[in-house]
Design a protein around this motif. Structure first.
Motif, PDB file in Angstrom:
ATOM      1  N   ILE A 102       6.357  24.043  21.072  1.00 28.50           N
ATOM      2  CA  ILE A 102       5.310  23.510  20.205  1.00 28.50           C
ATOM      3  C   ILE A 102       4.027  23.290  21.004  1.00 28.50           C
ATOM      4  O   ILE A 102       2.919  23.594  20.538  1.00 28.50           O
ATOM      5  CB  ILE A 102       5.765  22.200  19.536  1.00 28.50           C
TER       6      ILE A 102
ATOM      7  N   VAL B  50       0.298  24.823  20.286  1.00 27.12           N
ATOM      8  CA  VAL B  50      -0.889  23.983  20.144  1.00 27.12           C
ATOM      9  C   VAL B  50      -2.032  24.506  21.007  1.00 27.12           C
ATOM     10  O   VAL B  50      -3.204  24.469  20.613  1.00 27.12           O
ATOM     11  CB  VAL B  50      -0.551  22.520  20.503  1.00 27.12           C
TER      12      VAL B  50
ATOM     13  N   LEU C 268      -3.681  23.458  14.790  1.00 19.98           N
ATOM     14  CA  LEU C 268      -2.329  22.970  15.073  1.00 19.98           C
ATOM     15  C   LEU C 268      -2.410  21.922  16.174  1.00 19.98           C
ATOM     16  O   LEU C 268      -3.034  22.143  17.207  1.00 19.98           O
ATOM     17  CB  LEU C 268      -1.429  24.118  15.505  1.00 19.98           C
TER      18      LEU C 268
ATOM     19  N   ALA D   5      -0.092  18.162  17.825  1.00 20.98           N
ATOM     20  CA  ALA D   5       1.269  17.639  17.958  1.00 20.98           C
ATOM     21  C   ALA D   5       1.232  16.157  18.287  1.00 20.98           C
ATOM     22  O   ALA D   5       0.432  15.708  19.108  1.00 20.98           O
ATOM     23  CB  ALA D   5       2.035  18.397  19.050  1.00 20.98           C
TER      24      ALA D   5
ATOM     25  N   SER E  10       7.505  16.957  21.043  1.00 18.74           N
ATOM     26  CA  SER E  10       6.258  17.300  20.363  1.00 18.74           C
ATOM     27  C   SER E  10       6.572  17.669  18.924  1.00 18.74           C
ATOM     28  O   SER E  10       7.362  18.576  18.668  1.00 18.74           O
ATOM     29  CB  SER E  10       5.562  18.478  21.060  1.00 18.74           C
TER      30      SER E  10
ATOM     31  N   PRO F 195       5.007  19.119  15.407  1.00 19.29           N
ATOM     32  CA  PRO F 195       3.823  19.851  14.963  1.00 19.29           C
ATOM     33  C   PRO F 195       3.113  19.182  13.794  1.00 19.29           C
ATOM     34  O   PRO F 195       3.746  18.716  12.841  1.00 19.29           O
ATOM     35  CB  PRO F 195       4.397  21.216  14.549  1.00 19.29           C
TER      36      PRO F 195
ATOM     37  N   THR G  76       9.274  23.478   9.990  1.00 18.78           N
ATOM     38  CA  THR G  76       9.512  24.258  11.196  1.00 18.78           C
ATOM     39  C   THR G  76      10.754  25.115  10.978  1.00 18.78           C
ATOM     40  O   THR G  76      11.780  24.617  10.504  1.00 18.78           O
ATOM     41  CB  THR G  76       9.715  23.342  12.413  1.00 18.78           C
TER      42      THR G  76
ATOM     43  N   VAL H 212       2.109  30.727  12.265  1.00 20.38           N
ATOM     44  CA  VAL H 212       1.771  29.433  11.685  1.00 20.38           C
ATOM     45  C   VAL H 212       0.981  29.647  10.401  1.00 20.38           C
ATOM     46  O   VAL H 212      -0.063  30.314  10.408  1.00 20.38           O
ATOM     47  CB  VAL H 212       0.945  28.572  12.665  1.00 20.38           C
TER      48      VAL H 212
ATOM     49  N   VAL I  78       5.615  26.419  10.584  1.00 19.79           N
ATOM     50  CA  VAL I  78       5.663  26.944  11.951  1.00 19.79           C
ATOM     51  C   VAL I  78       6.971  27.716  12.075  1.00 19.79           C
ATOM     52  O   VAL I  78       8.053  27.124  12.043  1.00 19.79           O
ATOM     53  CB  VAL I  78       5.600  25.811  12.996  1.00 19.79           C
TER      54      VAL I  78
END
Length: 810
Positions: A131, A135, A141, A143, A151, A153, A165, A195, A213
């Motif tokens: 994740i 990012v 995006l 976290a 982490s 999202p 996810t 994403v 994600v």
């Protein structure tokens, strides 16, 4: 006779070349829909057999190049030549995606904003989880973090159960409502991240109201009948992370299989303010296997993953003067936070997992099948997964878990892509899940045992009209949640609370029985317009739906890992969002530009804020832990994302990429704002304005040189001061801005025949060891004192990190 029995196959061949028409040695060629792949030879020549007849998408990739994609039509028994050309720089707008759209779609033609991250970009960065890798590379995006390895999202300011996810299309179910609950996926196994930014409820139902994600593993590649794979090892100096992974794959005559084993361990991380941060280490083991067939009739693959993670739980307790970390040695009734013993240097530097930690075991078994049927395509996913989460928070009885939950989820997803009719593409399907969540031998019970049934059906349409392409659809969802009376009482054998029964002395009803249905309609309509060969305009209007999750409606207890007592509200209604997206994309050989703006109005938005008593003081139910109560109000979010990629024609070895993301979230309930005042204006956990710029120089290949794809890079990652925060009841505080410098270099060693032998990556993050706190860092609020002798409170993010990674393909 069904069309299924007539399925025929052909063969694809070709040469992968660069822009100067030079062969690209050992490039990977994949047919994602057909689940087929191959690796070219030293001259870039590839061959893929048993390819289903009809339209097929071919994707070529190689280290140092951008993936290239072509769609061709293959006749039965035909040997079709497909030349492919790779460029040495990013051109993300022409990439093809499958997440969030009914069929494979070019990024710029999707009315829904979609972003991707390749395996190469994941490899070139030092990440503690996948994740964090996403990012870095995807604007919009962010976290919420609890130490380096946890982490969660967030997409455009929304997270938890609002972001779905997935692992290879299977929704990830692992108590994702918790702050300290990460994503149970092997980052070394991920080949690509896709994403979807914005409501994706149309395809996936509740829990995708903010986006999706999708973490996609690699397909088997390489010559048939030969075992291929890679060995990976890395070291990160900041927390002493040691990571090792071995991946294998094999294919022959349509049979495909792969296996990967990965292990990572780390001790406490370091920063310039706190030194070594106690209880932030972890040990993680992951095993992943796949076996399947890919034939002219379609494909079927089965996946099995096993994940085991021991993750330490920081609580931030310290000595008030020296600011050195302390540790708990007594139970909560006898524990005096201000007089705990100091943590020794040996403990801070040890890889041993402390007694106070969480252990997460996650198992997945699922199948993905695609069949050419009746001129269309049938896709079927069936899966089962189990998440076992234990949080050990009893220092005097170390084997006794405070939280012990077992979540079992059964998932189905079936969809059928009808044959095209006069250019109209129609897809219909249904997906859903059944869940059983049960407490094991626990002492803390933040949520009840519950059963959940979820199902939804959808219809999607897509129609090209010259330069204009329209798409849209409709979905209906139903969710049933129920649980029985749940009693908690003292256990004389352990001295702690335990699950009990009515009538047992001392038993109290903590969760009265509950049964509720939630219904929702999702809809979307949008389109993209190719104004010119280079300019694309797109817009989308979507209505998203999300049913309340279990903690929001049923919580009534301590989550020991989060150090929070949660209180829910059984009367909550589902959230409904109306989001508008507008995008402008410009693509040419030397420049890529994209600008996306969005507005999102959410009815019945659920959030949490600290609970106060009549005197305005924080309510303390469990000493040393904060009490939060979920609330519901209307909300409004808006913002934009922009990116710019430059590839100067005069400097073909140089690339520059910049991105910018901004989101603002406000409470839209006028009555609540009038009652609670300006401190309640903003929504919690809103990421600040963030920008990232990277310069990368890739040295041109030289004849006879054994080093290829050699690059040097420099990046600036900055966040502005966040003044727009939920100040009500001191739930959040302002966060200072910061800028971090990163430097990196890497190269690929080649054999005399030109075959890649090893890839070396060196990365330095936070070069100047800047002391900073990210606004979405939960450790920022782990503070037990009103003031500090240093003037700094809470725990800071990691400092300088030097990372070395070595990948050896074979």
């Amino acid at each position: 006779m069904p069309r299924l029995l007539w399925a025929q196959a052909g063969t694809l061949t070709g040469v992968v070349r660069d822009e100067q028409q030079r062969p690209v040695p050992f490039a990977s060629v994949a047919l994602p829909t057909a689940k087929l792949g191959a690796t070219g030879d030293a001259q870039g020549v590839f061959r893929v057999t048993d390819v289903p007849a009809g339209p097929v998408r071919v994707v070529a990739s190689a280290v140092g190049f951008t993936a290239a994609s072509r769609t061709v039509t293959l006749a039965a028994d035909e040997v079709l030549d497909v030349p492919l050309t790779l460029t040495a720089a990013p051109a993300a707008l022409t990439e093809v995606v499958v997440t969030g759209v009914s069929r494979a779609t070019e990024v710029r033609r999707s009315p829904v904003p979609i972003a991707t991250l390749s395996r190469r970009e994941i490899t070139l960065n030092a990440n503690t989880n996948v994740i964090d890798a996403a990012v870095r590379g995807i604007p919009g995006l962010s976290a919420v973090t609890t130490g380096p390895n946890v982490s969660k999202p967030f997409i455009r300011g929304l997270g938890y159960n609002r972001v779905l996810t997935m692992y290879n299309g299977l929704r990830q179910e692992g108590q994702q409502w918790g702050d300290e609950h990460g994503v149970e996926v092997d980052g070394y196994d991920i080949d690509r991240v896709e994403v979807v930014k914005g409501p994706a409820s149309l395809l996936y139902g509740s829990d995708a109201v903010a986006g999706v994600v999708n973490l996609l593993p690699a397909l088997p590649s390489g010559p048939e009948g030969r075992l291929r794979g890679e060995a990976l090892t890395e070291y990160q100096a900041n927390n002493g992370l040691i990571g090792n992974s071995l991946g294998l794959n094999y294919q022959k005559n349509g049979f495909q299989t792969s296996f990967r084993a990965s292990n990572r361990m780390a001790r406490d991380y370091r920063n310039a303010v706190d030194g070594l941060v106690y209880n932030t280490g972890f040990r993680e083991l992951t095993l992943t296997g796949m076996v399947g067939l890919s034939k002219a009739w379609g494909s079927s693959h089965a996946y099995l993953t096993l994940y085991d993670n021991r993750q330490e739980i920081p609580d931030g307790s310290r000595d008030s003067l020296s600011r050195r970390f302390t540790r708990q040695v007594f139970e909560s009734g006898l524990d005096d936070i201000k007089n705990r013993p100091l943590v020794s240097d040996d403990e801070l530097n040890s890889y041993a997992i402390s007694p106070l930690h969480q252990r997460i075991r996650h198992y997945r078994l699922f199948t993905k099948t695609q069949v050419h049927l009746g001129g269309g395509e049938l896709h079927l996913l069936l899966g089962a997964q189990q998440n076992n989460r234990e949080e050990f928070n009893h220092p005097t009885v170390r084997s006794q878990a405070g939280l012990a939950l077992q979540l079992t989820t059964y998932t189905y997803d079936v969809r059928y892509h009808l044959p095209e009719w006069q250019g109209l593409q129609i897809s219909l399907g249904s997906n859903g899940m059944g869940q059983l969540n049960r407490h094991q031998q626990a002492t803390d019970f933040p949520i009840p045992n519950y059963d959940l049934l979820d199902a939804g059906s959808f219809l999607l349409l897509k129609k090209p009209l010259g330069k204009l392409e329209l798409s849209g659809g409709l979905r209906y969802d139903l969710r049933l949640v129920n649980w029985s009376d749940f009693y908690v009482g003292p256990n004389p054998a352990t001295g702690f609370d335990a699950q009990s029964r009515a009538g047992v002395p001392g038993a109290q009803l903590q969760f009265p029985a509950f049964r509720q249905q939630y219904r929702g309609v999702s809809a979307s309509v949008g389109g993209s317009y190719l104004a010119t060969e280079r300019l694309t305009l797109r817009a989308n209007l979507a209505r998203g739906y999300r049913a309340p999750n279990i903690p929001e409606i049923g919580s009534n207890g301590l989550d020991p890992g989060a150090h929070i007592v949660y209180l829910g509200n059984r009367g909550f209604r589902p959230e409904f969002s109306w989001q508008q997206d507008l995008g402008v994309l410009w693509h040419q050989p030397t420049v890529d530009v994209s600008v996306e703006v969005f507005h999102n109005y959410v009815q019945n938005f659920i959030y949490q804020a600290r609970l106060l008593n009549d005197a305005g003081q924080p309510v303390v139910i469990v000493p040393g832990n904060t009490t939060y109560q979920f609330q519901q109000a209307a909300a409004r979010l808006y913002g934009l994302e922009a990116s710019l990629s430059l590839r100067p024609a005069a400097l073909p070895w140089l690339t520059s990429s910049s991105s910018f993301a901004f989101v603002n979230g406000e409470n839209a309930d006028a009555a609540r704002l009038e009652r609670e005042g300006p401190t309640a204006r903003y929504l919690p956990l809103m990421p600040p304005l963030r920008g990232r710029t990277e310069l990368r120089a890739t040295l041109p290949a030289r004849e006879g040189c054994r080093l290829t794809a050699t690059y040097f890079r420099a990046s600036l990652d900055g966040s502005a001061r966040q003044n727009h925060f939920l100040a009500l009841d001191n739930s959040e505080t302002a966060t200072a801005g910061y800028v971090l410098l990163g430097l990196g270099a890497g190269t690929t060693f080649a054999s005399r025949a030109g075959r890649p032998v090893a890839q070396l990556v060196v990365q330095v993050d936070n070069v100047f060891d800047t002391a900073y706190q990210a606004h979405l860092n939960r450790l920022k609020y782990f503070e037990y004192y009103a003031a500090s002798p240093t003037g700094r409170t809470g725990i800071y993010n990691p400092g300088r990190n030097v990372a070395v990674k070595l990948v050896v393909p074979f």
